[in-house]
Design an enzyme around this catalytic site. Structure first.
Site, PDB file in Angstrom:
ATOM      1  N   ARG A  80       0.846  -1.195   0.000  1.00 44.92           N
ATOM      2  CA  ARG A  80       0.000   0.000   0.000  1.00 44.92           C
ATOM      3  C   ARG A  80       0.876   1.238   0.000  1.00 44.92           C
ATOM      4  O   ARG A  80       2.086   1.169   0.205  1.00 44.92           O
ATOM      5  CB  ARG A  80      -0.917   0.020   1.229  1.00 44.92           C
ATOM      6  CG  ARG A  80      -0.161   0.048   2.542  1.00 44.92           C
ATOM      7  CD  ARG A  80      -0.976   0.550   3.707  1.00 44.92           C
ATOM      8  NE  ARG A  80      -0.283   0.351   4.972  1.00 44.92           N
ATOM      9  CZ  ARG A  80       0.696   1.101   5.446  1.00 44.92           C
ATOM     10  NH1 ARG A  80       1.148   2.121   4.727  1.00 44.92           N
ATOM     11  NH2 ARG A  80       1.250   0.845   6.615  1.00 44.92           N
ATOM     12  N   GLY A  82       1.944   4.970   1.729  1.00 45.40           N
ATOM     13  CA  GLY A  82       2.117   5.410   3.108  1.00 45.40           C
ATOM     14  C   GLY A  82       3.319   4.790   3.787  1.00 45.40           C
ATOM     15  O   GLY A  82       4.064   3.991   3.215  1.00 45.40           O
ATOM     16  N   ILE A  84       4.675   3.710   8.042  1.00 43.18           N
ATOM     17  CA  ILE A  84       4.407   2.654   9.012  1.00 43.18           C
ATOM     18  C   ILE A  84       3.184   2.990   9.858  1.00 43.18           C
ATOM     19  O   ILE A  84       2.938   4.156  10.183  1.00 43.18           O
ATOM     20  CB  ILE A  84       5.634   2.408   9.916  1.00 43.18           C
ATOM     21  CG1 ILE A  84       5.491   1.091  10.680  1.00 43.18           C
ATOM     22  CG2 ILE A  84       5.864   3.580  10.880  1.00 43.18           C
ATOM     23  CD1 ILE A  84       6.785   0.609  11.307  1.00 43.18           C
ATOM     24  N   HIS A  87      -1.682  -1.868  13.790  1.00 42.58           N
ATOM     25  CA  HIS A  87      -3.031  -2.421  13.903  1.00 42.58           C
ATOM     26  C   HIS A  87      -3.065  -3.322  15.127  1.00 42.58           C
ATOM     27  O   HIS A  87      -2.091  -4.028  15.415  1.00 42.58           O
ATOM     28  CB  HIS A  87      -3.411  -3.254  12.679  1.00 42.58           C
ATOM     29  CG  HIS A  87      -3.343  -2.500  11.390  1.00 42.58           C
ATOM     30  ND1 HIS A  87      -4.014  -1.319  11.193  1.00 42.58           N
ATOM     31  CD2 HIS A  87      -2.696  -2.772  10.226  1.00 42.58           C
ATOM     32  CE1 HIS A  87      -3.782  -0.891   9.964  1.00 42.58           C
ATOM     33  NE2 HIS A  87      -2.972  -1.741   9.360  1.00 42.58           N
ATOM     34  N   ALA A 167      -7.794   2.575   9.114  1.00 38.24           N
ATOM     35  CA  ALA A 167      -7.703   2.012  10.461  1.00 38.24           C
ATOM     36  C   ALA A 167      -8.113   3.092  11.453  1.00 38.24           C
ATOM     37  O   ALA A 167      -7.388   4.072  11.648  1.00 38.24           O
ATOM     38  CB  ALA A 167      -6.287   1.523  10.746  1.00 38.24           C
ATOM     39  N   CYS A 183       3.087   6.766  10.735  1.00 37.07           N
ATOM     40  CA  CYS A 183       2.986   7.358   9.392  1.00 37.07           C
ATOM     41  C   CYS A 183       4.175   8.254   9.070  1.00 37.07           C
ATOM     42  O   CYS A 183       4.090   9.150   8.215  1.00 37.07           O
ATOM     43  CB  CYS A 183       1.674   8.122   9.243  1.00 37.07           C
ATOM     44  SG  CYS A 183       0.223   7.092   9.525  1.00 37.07           S
TER      45      CYS A 183
END
Length: 227
Positions: A80, A82, A84, A87, A167, A183
């Site tokens: 994807r 972005g 890090i 979750h 998320a 991020c």
């Protein structure tokens, strides 16, 4: 084509990644061959895991392998956009697998739609959330020194078919964000619905509200096409 909701509840990240990849590939293939298909909106939670996107930097993970094992977490390098993110239990993860062309959406508009859905969910709890310039996701007090992220967004698109998604921190253990630069940011915080409201929030309730807002926004796009 119809859009169906799928709830995987708590599922290991590797299994979820494999299953959504299979559905993604199936939709891409069906679309290319002019066959019938289903759009899917998947909702789930994961055990403790960190994911690093294509543009992510390794040094934004602050733990080594042994330290990751000590906190019962794993790390995945994924496809994807972005940097890090984390979750874990108490965080609502949503993976829409959609044909964007069906909704006349470009990728940038699609990300904006995901953000808008989460902003509306936050508003339903009396929380004012918004966007931060040049920073994907949903933020609280984004233009102030108290800026904190409540929802991360990272997607992949091929042939206008999407996977990965968002998320939203609901009852998330925020300590796990202290082991990374979320991020890629080193000067901004993270938060959750529970942190802001000072009480637990029913996950099923949040799922229902997010499903409602996503459905409403996608239907609005379809109605605009029909006009």
């Amino acid at each position: 084509m119809k859009t169906v909701l799928v709830d995987w509840n708590l599922i290991p990240y590797a299994e979820a990644w494999q299953r959504q990849t299979e559905w993604f590939d199936t939709l891409v293939r069906a679309k290319a061959q002019g066959e019938a298909y289903e759009n899917r909106i998947i909702m789930c939670e994961h055990p403790h895991v960190y994911t690093l996107g294509r543009s992510g930097k390794e040094n934004n993970m602050l733990l080594n392998d042994d330290q990751l094992k000590a906190i019962q977490a794993t790390l995945f390098h994924i496809d994807r956009g972005g940097d890090i993110t984390y979750h874990g239990p108490g965080q609502l993860v949503c993976y829409p697998i959609l044909n964007l062309e069906e909704f006349h959406l470009g990728l940038k508009e699609y990300v904006h739609l995901l953000e808008e859905a989460v902003i509306r969910v936050c508003a339903s709890y009396g929380i004012e959330a918004g966007r931060l310039e040049k920073a994907t996701g949903v933020w609280l007090e984004g233009s102030t020194p108290r800026a904190r992220k409540i929802c991360a967004i990272g997607v992949r698109s091929s042939h206008y078919v999407t996977m990965h998604g968002l998320a939203l921190n609901v009852n998330t253990d925020l300590r796990y964000f202290s082991y990374i630069h979320p991020c890629g940011f080193i000067d901004k915080g993270v938060t959750s619905l529970r942190q802001e409201l000072k009480h637990e929030v029913p996950m099923d309730e949040v799922k229902q509200r997010l499903e409602c807002e996503l459905g409403r926004l996608l239907n609005e796009k379809k109605q605009q096409i029909a006009q």
